[in-house]
Scaffold this motif. Structure first.
Motif, PDB file in Angstrom:
ATOM      1  N   THR A 133      32.264  70.147  66.340  1.00 14.86           N
ATOM      2  CA  THR A 133      33.319  71.132  67.004  1.00 14.86           C
ATOM      3  C   THR A 133      34.538  70.284  66.586  1.00 14.86           C
ATOM      4  O   THR A 133      34.777  69.049  66.851  1.00 14.86           O
ATOM      5  CB  THR A 133      33.191  71.256  68.692  1.00 14.86           C
ATOM      6  N   GLU A 191      38.772  70.621  66.971  1.00 16.17           N
ATOM      7  CA  GLU A 191      39.796  71.134  67.476  1.00 16.17           C
ATOM      8  C   GLU A 191      41.211  71.063  66.593  1.00 16.17           C
ATOM      9  O   GLU A 191      41.424  70.013  66.280  1.00 16.17           O
ATOM     10  CB  GLU A 191      40.009  70.492  68.671  1.00 16.17           C
ATOM     11  N   ALA A 212      40.845  78.816  63.587  1.00 16.13           N
ATOM     12  CA  ALA A 212      40.251  78.944  64.818  1.00 16.13           C
ATOM     13  C   ALA A 212      39.216  79.995  64.657  1.00 16.13           C
ATOM     14  O   ALA A 212      39.523  81.092  64.153  1.00 16.13           O
ATOM     15  CB  ALA A 212      40.867  79.145  65.808  1.00 16.13           C
ATOM     16  N   ILE A 242      37.630  75.477  66.404  1.00 14.54           N
ATOM     17  CA  ILE A 242      38.348  75.859  67.710  1.00 14.54           C
ATOM     18  C   ILE A 242      39.777  75.512  67.793  1.00 14.54           C
ATOM     19  O   ILE A 242      40.212  74.836  67.080  1.00 14.54           O
ATOM     20  CB  ILE A 242      37.842  75.436  68.899  1.00 14.54           C
ATOM     21  N   PRO A 267      43.758  74.969  69.352  1.00 16.22           N
ATOM     22  CA  PRO A 267      44.041  73.941  70.152  1.00 16.22           C
ATOM     23  C   PRO A 267      44.109  74.125  71.628  1.00 16.22           C
ATOM     24  O   PRO A 267      44.425  75.243  72.076  1.00 16.22           O
ATOM     25  CB  PRO A 267      45.622  73.434  69.819  1.00 16.22           C
ATOM     26  N   THR A 307      38.123  75.331  74.835  1.00 16.42           N
ATOM     27  CA  THR A 307      36.961  74.309  75.121  1.00 16.42           C
ATOM     28  C   THR A 307      35.831  75.003  74.150  1.00 16.42           C
ATOM     29  O   THR A 307      35.911  75.936  73.689  1.00 16.42           O
ATOM     30  CB  THR A 307      36.496  74.552  76.560  1.00 16.42           C
ATOM     31  N   GLU A 308      34.683  73.871  73.985  1.00 17.98           N
ATOM     32  CA  GLU A 308      33.487  74.332  73.101  1.00 17.98           C
ATOM     33  C   GLU A 308      33.143  75.484  73.499  1.00 17.98           C
ATOM     34  O   GLU A 308      32.404  76.118  72.804  1.00 17.98           O
ATOM     35  CB  GLU A 308      32.708  73.022  73.153  1.00 17.98           C
TER      36      GLU A 308
END
Length: 88
Positions: A8, A10, A59, A73, A75, A78-79
């Motif tokens: 993941t 960010e 994202a 994802i 900024p 959450t995952e």
């Protein structure tokens, strides 16, 4: 059956270029290697082959290569959060 490596990532801004993403996640040891990987057709974005080295990855997109999936994802997300849809 091989296990799939999930990463993941960010974002820090609106997007990251594909070559920089590969380097930032450690899947390419250098920017030059990342560009070569893309040029050789080793990378898929959202299930489609991607040959643009500097494609803007945003994202909600998923980048795949050799048993590894990178989920990008927003900024501060959450995952477990699903990408938010923009109203039309």
């Amino acid at each position: 059956m091989a296990t799939l490596n999930q990463i993941t990532f960010e974002l820090r801004g609106e997007f990251i270029t594909l070559d920089r993403l590969l380097k930032a996640t450690g899947l390419a040891e250098s920017g030059g290697r990342a560009k070569t990987m893309v040029a050789e057709g080793m990378i898929q974005v959202d299930g489609r082959d991607e040959l643009r080295k500097t494609a803007k990855i945003r994202a909600g997109q998923v980048v795949s290569l050799h048993g590894t999936r990178i989920r990008v994802i927003a900024p501060g997300a959450t995952e477990t959060e699903e990408p938010k849809e923009t109203p039309t």
